[in-house]
Scaffold this active site. Sequence first.
Site, PDB file in Angstrom:
ATOM      1  N   LYS A 238      42.831   2.451 -20.984  1.00 53.23           N
ATOM      2  CA  LYS A 238      41.448   1.942 -20.519  1.00 53.23           C
ATOM      3  C   LYS A 238      40.784   0.005 -20.819  1.00 53.23           C
ATOM      4  CE  LYS A 238      38.876   6.338 -22.860  1.00 53.23           C
ATOM      5  NZ  LYS A 238      38.853   6.906 -24.209  1.00 53.23           N
TER       6      LYS A 238
ATOM      7  N   ARG B 277      45.530  10.510 -27.391  1.00 52.99           N
ATOM      8  CA  ARG B 277      45.194  11.486 -25.860  1.00 52.99           C
ATOM      9  C   ARG B 277      46.319  10.381 -24.798  1.00 52.99           C
ATOM     10  NH1 ARG B 277      41.666  10.687 -22.084  1.00 52.99           N
ATOM     11  NH2 ARG B 277      40.659  12.809 -21.328  1.00 52.99           N
TER      12      ARG B 277
HETATM   13  N1  PMM Z   1      38.648   8.978 -23.076  1.00 59.92           N
HETATM   14  C1  PMM Z   1      38.136  10.153 -22.023  1.00 59.92           C
HETATM   15  C2  PMM Z   1      38.001  11.434 -21.743  1.00 59.92           C
HETATM   16  N2  PMM Z   1      38.142  12.733 -22.603  1.00 59.92           N
HETATM   17  N3  PMM Z   1      38.348  13.025 -24.902  1.00 59.92           N
HETATM   18  C3  PMM Z   1      38.583  11.748 -26.098  1.00 59.92           C
HETATM   19  N4  PMM Z   1      38.492  13.152 -27.559  1.00 59.92           N
HETATM   20  N5  PMM Z   1      38.411  11.467 -26.550  1.00 59.92           N
HETATM   21  C4  PMM Z   1      39.026   9.959 -25.567  1.00 59.92           C
HETATM   22  O1  PMM Z   1      38.931   8.840 -25.916  1.00 59.92           O
HETATM   23  C5  PMM Z   1      38.565  10.524 -24.277  1.00 59.92           C
HETATM   24  C6  PMM Z   1      38.172  12.298 -24.090  1.00 59.92           C
HETATM   25  C7  PMM Z   1      38.197   9.241 -20.544  1.00 59.92           C
HETATM   26  O2  PMM Z   1      39.509   9.206 -20.282  1.00 59.92           O
HETATM   27  P1  PMM Z   1      40.412   9.561 -18.712  1.00 59.92           P
HETATM   28  O3  PMM Z   1      39.058   9.165 -17.549  1.00 59.92           O
HETATM   29  O4  PMM Z   1      41.080   8.705 -19.175  1.00 59.92           O
HETATM   30  O5  PMM Z   1      40.510  10.548 -19.480  1.00 59.92           O
END
Ligand code: PMM
Length: 270
Positions: A216, A250
Amino acid sequence: MFRCGRTLFTLDRPLVMGIVNVTPDSFSDGGRSPRQAIEHGLSLRAAGADILDIGGESTRPGAAAVAVQEELDRVLPVLEGLRDCGAALSVDTMKPEVMRAALAAGADMINDVRALQTLGALEAVANSDCGLCLMHMRGEPREMQRDPQYLDVVAEVKQSLQARVEAALQAGVSRERLLIDPGFGFGKTLEHNIALFKAIPELAEIAPVLVGVSRKSMLGLITGRLIDGRLAASIAAALLAVGRGAAILRVHDVGDTVDALKIMNVLGDQ
Ligand code: PMM
């Protein structure tokens, strides 16, 4: 204890959730087609992912919304293709229609960046045994990073997540199905993210905490690295999150994270 569809996780060790995005801008974290995403999911499972998080709508800052049918067309074939891979399957969606279809197709978990606040979302998930991640977001992806403001970010995020947990319990969801997530980067400045990261132990008193900091921009702001150069930062943050009591990570880089956790487990203090 975390009840997650077909799997009951004891949470006696940190779990790794691998990211499988199925969006046109997903070059390295899933695929532009369902077939590529399935292959990616299988490789993350082989690398040790406990859960795979399938997302058909980008929630990156500035991302545009996707129509229900489009999202279903992206997510459902991947769900089906990964159904028997051995990992629990999560679907990352804000839409009640997608939640219902995903659960009917065998999803084990719903991960909602809007914490089930969309009309009909709570009802869509209540009557099942799927795991749920309630994430905090201030604003909507299109504009959330414009100028996020809080008087006391930790207190406000805690209060909001507590309220969403209560709403889920009221709707008939059992507590062991719930995870919370402060939502790093979702309507937060670097300072807000740092304060929330340090507050993981307090958040963990509400429910098991899922942490998503992998690659991020907060890591980019700290290290000066572009997205492809954030692996070391992502691993360091993942280990620190576990040290603070995070239950689930995650991540994009599952194999590297699993290795780091093994070292932490054997050489660390736990
Ligand atoms: N971050 C993204 C998408 N979904 N869901 C949860 N629970 N927590 C997060 O920090 C989160 C998420 C965006 O990140 P990406 O674009 O790298 O998937």
